[in-house]
Scaffold this motif. Structure first.
Motif, PDB file in Angstrom:
ATOM      1  N   THR A 113       0.834  -1.205   0.000  1.00 29.61           N
ATOM      2  CA  THR A 113       0.000   0.000   0.000  1.00 29.61           C
ATOM      3  C   THR A 113       0.865   1.249   0.000  1.00 29.61           C
ATOM      4  N   ALA A 114       1.966   1.224   0.737  1.00 26.73           N
ATOM      5  CA  ALA A 114       2.873   2.378   0.775  1.00 26.73           C
ATOM      6  C   ALA A 114       3.430   2.679  -0.610  1.00 26.73           C
ATOM      7  N   ILE A 115       3.817   1.640  -1.331  1.00 25.77           N
ATOM      8  CA  ILE A 115       4.347   1.841  -2.681  1.00 25.77           C
ATOM      9  C   ILE A 115       3.233   2.276  -3.633  1.00 25.77           C
ATOM     10  N   ASN A 121       0.733   4.097  -2.818  1.00 27.17           N
ATOM     11  CA  ASN A 121       0.567   5.527  -2.510  1.00 27.17           C
ATOM     12  C   ASN A 121       1.566   6.369  -3.300  1.00 27.17           C
ATOM     13  N   LEU A 122       2.810   5.907  -3.351  1.00 24.94           N
ATOM     14  CA  LEU A 122       3.839   6.667  -4.076  1.00 24.94           C
ATOM     15  C   LEU A 122       3.526   6.778  -5.560  1.00 24.94           C
ATOM     16  N   SER A 174       0.212   3.721   6.283  1.00 29.09           N
ATOM     17  CA  SER A 174       1.152   3.520   5.180  1.00 29.09           C
ATOM     18  C   SER A 174       1.813   4.816   4.714  1.00 29.09           C
ATOM     19  N   ILE A 175       1.258   5.955   5.074  1.00 25.86           N
ATOM     20  CA  ILE A 175       1.819   7.233   4.606  1.00 25.86           C
ATOM     21  C   ILE A 175       3.251   7.448   5.091  1.00 25.86           C
ATOM     22  N   SER A 205       5.442   5.252   3.108  1.00 21.35           N
ATOM     23  CA  SER A 205       5.615   5.810   1.753  1.00 21.35           C
ATOM     24  C   SER A 205       6.722   6.853   1.754  1.00 21.35           C
TER      25      SER A 205
END
Length: 181
Positions: A99-101, A103-104, A158-159, A162
């Motif tokens: 999810t973090a990736i 977001n990016l 996750s931010i 990210s």
């Protein structure tokens, strides 16, 4: 409409589409970066945003070869994360890093749109950002939400991950500049 789409794609298909979408997106950038840089290099009417964007691109690598090294680095990270997510999702594993990736890449797609607006035209990556990257990310988020694999709390959590991933991805740009002069 998305429900119909999800009927054709199981969880692993959605997960494994990520590196594939990334490859198509970065191929567009690699193929068009040099012509784009030369187009704006000698332009006398550049806004401060355009100047900053071009300066950052030169510092991060502005040749197709340099961008290829960077893309390879990022692809390795995405592929490893995808592999781990696909493997552990069967066992109820988490989606935090994935999810973090994701977001990016929504952020990157947004930057492509902003750049195209400021440049008043095509910028490398805008076509696949609009027609592949953004739709894929939205479908992935929706698919994961619908299956109860992510929620608002996970998105919020996750931010910071990210943000920590940005320097890790930028290592690829340094590698490109070191190996390709």
């Amino acid at each position: 409409m998305l429900e119909t789409f999800l009927q054709f794609f199981d969880l692993h298909t959605v997960i494994w589409l990520f590196p594939i979408i990334f490859i198509f997106h970065d191929l567009e950038e690699i193929i068009t970066i040099e012509s784009s840089m030369s187009k704006y290099k000698y332009s006398s009417q550049k806004s401060p945003f355009i100047e900053l964007t071009l300066k950052m691109r030169r510092k991060l690598g502005s040749t197709a070869a340099q961008l290829s090294v960077s893309a390879t680095w990022i692809l390795l990270i995405i592929s490893f994360t995808t592999l781990m997510t696909a493997h552990f999702s069967l066992n109820g594993g988490g989606f935090l890093l994935y999810t973090a990736i994701l977001n990016l890449f929504i952020l990157q797609a947004t930057m492509h749109i902003v750049q195209s607006i400021f440049f008043k035209g095509y910028t490398p990556g805008i076509i696949t950002a609009l027609f592949l990257l953004i739709p894929y990310c939205l479908i992935a988020y929706y698919s994961f939400f619908e299956r109860g694999l992510i929620d608002g709390h996970l998105i919020f959590a996750s931010i910071p991950v990210s943000l920590l991933m940005i320097p890790i991805f930028l290592v690829g740009n340094l590698l490109g500049r070191c190996f390709i002069h």
